[in-house]
Design a protein around this motif. Structure first.
Motif, PDB file in Angstrom:
ATOM      1  N   GLY A 166     -14.958 -37.986 -36.841  1.00 21.15           N
ATOM      2  CA  GLY A 166     -15.987 -39.276 -35.767  1.00 21.15           C
ATOM      3  C   GLY A 166     -16.568 -40.287 -37.783  1.00 21.15           C
ATOM      4  O   GLY A 166     -16.177 -39.884 -38.520  1.00 21.15           O
ATOM      5  N   SER A 167     -16.989 -40.783 -37.140  1.00 19.32           N
ATOM      6  CA  SER A 167     -17.275 -42.026 -37.889  1.00 19.32           C
ATOM      7  C   SER A 167     -18.805 -42.262 -37.835  1.00 19.32           C
ATOM      8  O   SER A 167     -19.518 -41.980 -36.915  1.00 19.32           O
ATOM      9  N   GLY A 168     -18.804 -42.527 -39.654  1.00 15.86           N
ATOM     10  CA  GLY A 168     -21.080 -43.506 -39.021  1.00 15.86           C
ATOM     11  C   GLY A 168     -21.229 -42.433 -40.523  1.00 15.86           C
ATOM     12  O   GLY A 168     -20.997 -41.840 -40.860  1.00 15.86           O
ATOM     13  N   SER A 169     -22.675 -42.591 -40.080  1.00 13.53           N
ATOM     14  CA  SER A 169     -23.792 -41.858 -41.197  1.00 13.53           C
ATOM     15  C   SER A 169     -23.899 -40.865 -41.174  1.00 13.53           C
ATOM     16  O   SER A 169     -24.030 -39.772 -42.029  1.00 13.53           O
ATOM     17  N   THR A 170     -23.967 -40.405 -39.709  1.00 12.74           N
ATOM     18  CA  THR A 170     -24.086 -38.663 -39.612  1.00 12.74           C
ATOM     19  C   THR A 170     -23.645 -38.044 -39.526  1.00 12.74           C
ATOM     20  O   THR A 170     -23.231 -36.549 -40.393  1.00 12.74           O
ATOM     21  N   VAL A 171     -22.085 -38.193 -39.209  1.00 12.71           N
ATOM     22  CA  VAL A 171     -20.858 -37.564 -39.630  1.00 12.71           C
ATOM     23  C   VAL A 171     -20.058 -37.128 -40.620  1.00 12.71           C
ATOM     24  O   VAL A 171     -19.873 -36.427 -41.016  1.00 12.71           O
ATOM     25  N   PHE A 218     -16.001 -33.959 -33.711  1.00 10.91           N
ATOM     26  CA  PHE A 218     -17.325 -34.345 -33.940  1.00 10.91           C
ATOM     27  C   PHE A 218     -17.894 -35.468 -34.598  1.00 10.91           C
ATOM     28  O   PHE A 218     -16.881 -36.208 -34.784  1.00 10.91           O
ATOM     29  N   ASP A 219     -19.024 -36.238 -32.975  1.00  7.64           N
ATOM     30  CA  ASP A 219     -18.468 -37.280 -33.576  1.00  7.64           C
ATOM     31  C   ASP A 219     -20.412 -38.204 -34.134  1.00  7.64           C
ATOM     32  O   ASP A 219     -21.329 -37.214 -32.699  1.00  7.64           O
ATOM     33  N   GLY A 220     -20.852 -39.104 -33.625  1.00  8.86           N
ATOM     34  CA  GLY A 220     -21.844 -39.694 -33.857  1.00  8.86           C
ATOM     35  C   GLY A 220     -21.808 -40.309 -32.440  1.00  8.86           C
ATOM     36  O   GLY A 220     -21.239 -40.604 -31.699  1.00  8.86           O
ATOM     37  N   ALA A 221     -22.830 -40.766 -32.541  1.00 13.36           N
ATOM     38  CA  ALA A 221     -23.046 -42.023 -31.127  1.00 13.36           C
ATOM     39  C   ALA A 221     -24.282 -43.074 -31.464  1.00 13.36           C
ATOM     40  O   ALA A 221     -25.564 -42.602 -32.255  1.00 13.36           O
ATOM     41  N   ASP A 222     -24.647 -44.239 -30.560  1.00 11.23           N
ATOM     42  CA  ASP A 222     -25.345 -44.888 -30.874  1.00 11.23           C
ATOM     43  C   ASP A 222     -26.955 -44.736 -30.095  1.00 11.23           C
ATOM     44  O   ASP A 222     -27.860 -44.712 -30.261  1.00 11.23           O
ATOM     45  N   GLU A 223     -26.370 -44.014 -29.053  1.00 12.70           N
ATOM     46  CA  GLU A 223     -27.414 -43.991 -27.610  1.00 12.70           C
ATOM     47  C   GLU A 223     -26.596 -42.565 -26.832  1.00 12.70           C
ATOM     48  O   GLU A 223     -25.573 -42.716 -26.848  1.00 12.70           O
ATOM     49  N   ILE A 278     -23.673 -44.342 -25.556  1.00 11.53           N
ATOM     50  CA  ILE A 278     -23.116 -45.633 -26.756  1.00 11.53           C
ATOM     51  C   ILE A 278     -22.161 -44.876 -27.917  1.00 11.53           C
ATOM     52  O   ILE A 278     -22.781 -45.244 -28.551  1.00 11.53           O
ATOM     53  N   LYS A 279     -20.935 -45.531 -27.949  1.00 10.11           N
ATOM     54  CA  LYS A 279     -20.334 -45.300 -29.428  1.00 10.11           C
ATOM     55  C   LYS A 279     -20.009 -46.753 -29.913  1.00 10.11           C
ATOM     56  O   LYS A 279     -19.414 -47.748 -29.186  1.00 10.11           O
ATOM     57  N   GLY A 280     -19.462 -47.009 -31.112  1.00  8.90           N
ATOM     58  CA  GLY A 280     -18.985 -47.987 -31.763  1.00  8.90           C
ATOM     59  C   GLY A 280     -19.725 -48.948 -32.679  1.00  8.90           C
ATOM     60  O   GLY A 280     -19.275 -50.330 -33.236  1.00  8.90           O
ATOM     61  N   GLY A 281     -20.977 -48.768 -33.527  1.00  2.00           N
ATOM     62  CA  GLY A 281     -21.735 -49.604 -33.930  1.00  2.00           C
ATOM     63  C   GLY A 281     -21.217 -49.503 -35.355  1.00  2.00           C
ATOM     64  O   GLY A 281     -21.356 -50.195 -35.482  1.00  2.00           O
ATOM     65  N   GLY A 282     -19.894 -48.470 -35.740  1.00  2.00           N
ATOM     66  CA  GLY A 282     -19.562 -48.514 -36.900  1.00  2.00           C
ATOM     67  C   GLY A 282     -17.656 -49.234 -36.732  1.00  2.00           C
ATOM     68  O   GLY A 282     -17.247 -49.130 -37.425  1.00  2.00           O
ATOM     69  N   ALA A 283     -18.532 -50.162 -34.998  1.00  2.00           N
ATOM     70  CA  ALA A 283     -16.518 -50.879 -34.978  1.00  2.00           C
ATOM     71  C   ALA A 283     -15.029 -50.217 -34.953  1.00  2.00           C
ATOM     72  O   ALA A 283     -13.972 -50.492 -35.194  1.00  2.00           O
ATOM     73  N   CYS A 284     -15.642 -48.082 -34.784  1.00  2.00           N
ATOM     74  CA  CYS A 284     -14.942 -47.751 -34.796  1.00  2.00           C
ATOM     75  C   CYS A 284     -14.442 -47.430 -33.257  1.00  2.00           C
ATOM     76  O   CYS A 284     -13.068 -46.144 -33.082  1.00  2.00           O
ATOM     77  N   LEU A 285     -14.644 -48.078 -32.508  1.00  2.00           N
ATOM     78  CA  LEU A 285     -14.988 -46.779 -30.762  1.00  2.00           C
ATOM     79  C   LEU A 285     -13.528 -46.863 -29.824  1.00  2.00           C
ATOM     80  O   LEU A 285     -13.185 -45.270 -29.649  1.00  2.00           O
ATOM     81  N   GLN A 298     -10.124 -45.660 -32.062  1.00  2.00           N
ATOM     82  CA  GLN A 298      -9.823 -44.088 -32.195  1.00  2.00           C
ATOM     83  C   GLN A 298     -10.733 -43.729 -32.683  1.00  2.00           C
ATOM     84  O   GLN A 298     -10.316 -42.314 -31.876  1.00  2.00           O
ATOM     85  N   GLU A 299     -11.919 -43.729 -31.723  1.00  2.00           N
ATOM     86  CA  GLU A 299     -13.226 -42.083 -31.792  1.00  2.00           C
ATOM     87  C   GLU A 299     -12.889 -42.013 -30.288  1.00  2.00           C
ATOM     88  O   GLU A 299     -12.505 -40.602 -30.718  1.00  2.00           O
ATOM     89  N   LYS A 300     -12.173 -42.697 -29.601  1.00  2.00           N
ATOM     90  CA  LYS A 300     -12.492 -42.390 -27.849  1.00  2.00           C
ATOM     91  C   LYS A 300     -10.783 -41.993 -28.300  1.00  2.00           C
ATOM     92  O   LYS A 300     -10.877 -40.626 -27.461  1.00  2.00           O
ATOM     93  N   ARG A 334     -33.869 -40.703 -32.969  1.00  2.00           N
ATOM     94  CA  ARG A 334     -33.776 -42.443 -32.519  1.00  2.00           C
ATOM     95  C   ARG A 334     -32.806 -42.650 -31.049  1.00  2.00           C
ATOM     96  O   ARG A 334     -32.275 -42.950 -30.908  1.00  2.00           O
ATOM     97  N   LYS A 335     -31.776 -41.221 -31.552  1.00  2.00           N
ATOM     98  CA  LYS A 335     -30.502 -41.560 -30.538  1.00  2.00           C
ATOM     99  C   LYS A 335     -30.572 -40.972 -28.881  1.00  2.00           C
ATOM    100  O   LYS A 335     -30.150 -41.446 -28.076  1.00  2.00           O
ATOM    101  N   LYS A 336     -31.469 -40.265 -28.595  1.00  2.00           N
ATOM    102  CA  LYS A 336     -31.889 -39.796 -27.258  1.00  2.00           C
ATOM    103  C   LYS A 336     -32.532 -40.940 -26.408  1.00  2.00           C
ATOM    104  O   LYS A 336     -33.429 -40.783 -26.843  1.00  2.00           O
TER     105      LYS A 336
HETATM  106  O1  LIG Z   1     -19.567 -44.793 -33.105  1.00  2.00           O
HETATM  107  C1  LIG Z   1     -19.664 -44.550 -34.193  1.00  2.00           C
HETATM  108  C2  LIG Z   1     -18.500 -45.990 -34.842  1.00  2.00           C
HETATM  109  O2  LIG Z   1     -18.254 -46.295 -34.098  1.00  2.00           O
HETATM  110  C3  LIG Z   1     -21.308 -44.447 -34.668  1.00  2.00           C
HETATM  111  O3  LIG Z   1     -20.754 -42.440 -34.006  1.00  2.00           O
HETATM  112  C4  LIG Z   1     -22.364 -44.706 -34.186  1.00  2.00           C
HETATM  113  O4  LIG Z   1     -22.481 -45.993 -34.605  1.00  2.00           O
HETATM  114  C5  LIG Z   1     -23.543 -43.741 -34.578  1.00  2.00           C
HETATM  115  O5  LIG Z   1     -23.515 -44.150 -36.105  1.00  2.00           O
HETATM  116  P1  LIG Z   1     -24.730 -43.674 -37.033  1.00  2.00           P
HETATM  117  O6  LIG Z   1     -24.697 -41.837 -36.994  1.00  2.00           O
HETATM  118  O7  LIG Z   1     -24.367 -44.417 -38.600  1.00  2.00           O
HETATM  119  O8  LIG Z   1     -25.839 -43.636 -36.441  1.00  2.00           O
END
Ligand SMILES: O=C(CO)[C@H](O)[C@H](O)COP(=O)(O)O
Length: 273
Positions: free
Chosen positions: A61-66, A115-120, A128-135, A137-139, A155-157
């Motif tokens: 996936g995308s984001g800082s946790t991945v 494996f992917d991250g999430a905003d909530e 909810i995903k897409g904070g990194g604008a990749c929703l 392709q992620e889906k 914080r996302k729980k």
């Molecule tokens: O959906 C995403 C990108 O489109 C990310 O997975 C989501 O924003 C979580 O990012 P981070 O791990 O940086 O909190």
């Protein structure tokens, strides 16, 4: 007979050894930033507990946790035995930087796990995903996977979508339709509607990997995520939404105290562990 038994035990030991990460978590130096440590904890544990015995195709996936997911997978000594599918530009670089083999979703449309991250993430494992604008392709990558595992810091729980993530649900929109979509979102009762901007790096809206715009629309607490997603998807100009329903099998959360909790689907219910 005894020799054969010993041989098969040795083989299975070797097999499990090859998939073992090279560095046990306990031997790592803790990161100075506690949130980063939470992200790393959730990512490493998710990989350690879910990585397939005989991996073929893995979604990243995308984001800082991945970042930590790719790092952990990059520590495996069989890392050149499987293909990794990215969910965007950053994800592609994570795969390459960690010495993993890159493939495309068109070549490998069936994945073992993503494996992917999430905003909530809510208590039913909707996200909810897409904070990194990749929703988009992620889906596509998540929905093409047999198993979809989320990784996040505490914080996302959440109990309900929209409770913590108040920036709004990311919605990918065809550029020429953005005003039409904004008007529709008002009609649907969105509390805030923002055309996401490129920030200091770009004057004007963000452009996704698919050359579209992104609108963040906050609807307050979303009582029925599936229904809202379907309503949005039925709107002319909306390509995809950042509401992920009915798909994640498990979500890992790095907690403040250094522990990892998870929510997992067992039959028809979600267990909190
Ligand atoms: O959906 C995403 C990108 O489109 C990310 O997975 C989501 O924003 C979580 O990012 P981070 O791990 O940086 O909190």
């Amino acid at each position: 007979m005894l020799l054969r038994l010993f041989g098969s035990k040795l083989l299975s030991f070797q097999r499990s050894f090859t998939k073992m990460p090279l560095i046990p978590y306990s031997q790592l130096t803790p990161l100075s930033d506690p949130t980063e440590e939470s992200k790393r904890l959730s990512a490493y544990k998710a990989v350690d507990e879910n990585f397939p015995d005989t991996p073929k195709v893995i979604g990243i996936g995308s984001g800082s946790t991945v970042i930590y997911v790719a790092e952990r997978i990059g520590q495996l000594d069989n890392k050149r035995d499987f293909i990794c599918i990215p969910t965007g530009f950053q994800s592609k670089n994570l795969i390459l930087d960690n010495g993993l083999l890159l493939g495309s979703i068109e070549q490998y449309p069936e994945l073992d796990i993503t494996f992917d991250g999430a905003d909530e993430i809510d208590s039913n494992l909707n996200a909810i995903k897409g904070g990194g604008a990749c929703l988009f392709q992620e889906k596509l990558v998540a929905y093409s996977s047999k198993k979809f595992v989320l990784v996040a810091d505490h914080r996302k729980k959440s109990s309900d979508l929209g409770k913590k993530w108040i920036k709004g649900i990311p919605i990918e929109v065809v550029p020429s339709a953005y005003v039409y979509v904004e008007n529709k979102l008002k009609e649907y009762g969105a509390e805030t509607i923002t055309l996401r901007q490129g920030g200091s790096a770009k004057a004007g809206p963000i452009i996704t990997d698919n050359n579209n715009f992104l609108i963040d629309a906050h609807f307050g607490i979303v009582s029925n995520p599936r229904e809202l997603h379907l309503k949005l998807k039925n709107t002319l100009g909306i390509v995809e939404t950042g509401i992920f329903t009915d798909h994640a099998k498990r979500a890992y959360f790095g907690e403040k105290d250094g522990s990892v909790t998870f929510r997992t689907i067992e039959g028809d219910s979600v267990l909190e562990i």
